[in-house]
Design a protein around this motif. Structure first.
Motif, PDB file in Angstrom:
ATOM      1  N   GLN A   1      69.381 -38.552 -21.684  1.00 24.20           N
ATOM      2  CA  GLN A   1      69.672 -39.264 -20.438  1.00 24.20           C
ATOM      3  C   GLN A   1      68.756 -38.798 -19.307  1.00 24.20           C
ATOM      4  OE1 GLN A   1      71.734 -41.792 -19.688  1.00 24.20           O
ATOM      5  NE2 GLN A   1      71.254 -41.677 -17.500  1.00 24.20           N
TER       6      GLN A   1
ATOM      7  N   CYS B   1      76.733 -42.340 -24.333  1.00 18.89           N
ATOM      8  CA  CYS B   1      76.488 -43.063 -25.594  1.00 18.89           C
ATOM      9  C   CYS B   1      77.740 -43.668 -26.204  1.00 18.89           C
ATOM     10  CB  CYS B   1      75.809 -42.135 -26.606  1.00 18.89           C
ATOM     11  SG  CYS B   1      76.958 -40.927 -27.309  1.00 18.89           S
TER      12      CYS B   1
ATOM     13  N   CYS C   1      72.446 -35.549 -26.092  1.00 17.35           N
ATOM     14  CA  CYS C   1      72.729 -36.797 -25.379  1.00 17.35           C
ATOM     15  C   CYS C   1      72.394 -36.631 -23.891  1.00 17.35           C
ATOM     16  CB  CYS C   1      74.195 -37.164 -25.570  1.00 17.35           C
ATOM     17  SG  CYS C   1      74.597 -38.841 -25.120  1.00 17.35           S
TER      18      CYS C   1
END
Ligand SMILES: [Zn+2]
Ligand SMILES: [Zn+2]
Length: 253
Positions: free
Chosen positions: A41, A22, A37
């Motif tokens: 993904q 990110c 995060c």
């Protein structure tokens, strides 16, 4: 428990580094900013391409070249990906590493915790590796490479034929791993670079096909070639699924 979002690989912290997913600034030397995060993904693909100037990209490529021991020249690198692993998969790996460390005290000897090492693994792939970054094929049973990328290594998938029995095989010799990187589509090949908890490794220079676990008092088998022996390159064999995780995928050819 060390905080390790998404990938068990850590560089010494350096200024200006950013999450490979990110782009948020990060300061802890990991490649990914947070567990959230990483999990986001994973909903699309476990693979995140690394830019050529990234320290991890350079690390992976220099290992491939330095550890290419066959007489053929090292191939042209086309891409390097970080392999994102789930929080639960990271946790079971780190727990295993902590268990081994508590028994063996590797850090006292200036080794990494659990004597963790980066080792190469070559596997059969049904993916078109030229496009693997945008979509892995997802054939969990039919594509060993995708199975590793999605679910890590499984001793249950052992196909036989290993020098040291029913285990999960890796090597410090990239060109030896390349001999196992068979493909069914395209012309590019790929190797996984895995993080392996070797702990106390039993050094063996003669094949022992009957093993299903490390010899008593050890955590892994290290195959060490000897003059006149039956194998030419090193092997690191672990017998526990939680002793190894894929960390990078390098595509070349
Ligand atoms: Zn992030
Ligand atoms: Zn595949």
């Amino acid at each position: 428990m060390p905080y390790s979002p998404g990938i068990v690989y850590q560089l010494s912290p350096a200024p200006g580094e950013r999450c490979i997913i990110c782009n948020t600034a990060i300061t802890n030397g990991f490649l990914v900013c947070s567990i959230e995060c990483a999990e986001r993904q994973l909903q699309s693909t476990p693979l995140v391409p690394l830019r050529q100037y990234h320290r991890a990209y350079k690390d992976v490529v220099s290992r491939l070249r330095a550890q290419w021991k066959h007489s053929t020249s090292a191939p042209t690198v086309r891409a390097v990906y970080a392999v994102i692993t789930s929080e639960s998969s990271n946790t079971t790996y780190l727990d295993y590493r902590a268990q081994v460390e508590s028994k063996r005290h590797c850090t006292r000897l200036n080794f990494r915790p659990g004597n963790e090492r980066l080792r190469w693994h070559g596997s059969f792939s049904k993916c078109d590796l030229a496009n693997i970054g945008t979509k892995i094929c997802g054939i969990l049973d039919g594509c060993p490479l995708c199975s590793i990328l999605r679910e890590s290594f499984k001793v249950e998938k052992y196909q036989g034929g290993g020098l040291f029995g029913r285990g999960i095989y890796s090597t410090a010799t990239s060109s030896k791993a390349d001999n196992h990187a068979h493909i069914s589509r395209g012309s590019y090949r790929a190797l996984t670079l895995a993080s392996v908890v070797a702990g106390y490794g039993k050094q063996l220079s003669d094949e022992n096909h009957g093993l299903t676990e490390p010899p008593a008092g050890y955590d892994a088998v290290l195959g060490i070639p000897r003059a006149g022996g039956t194998f030419l390159y090193d092997e690191t064999v672990v017998y526990d699924n939680d002793a190894i995780r894929p960390v990078f995928l390098i595509v070349y050819g």
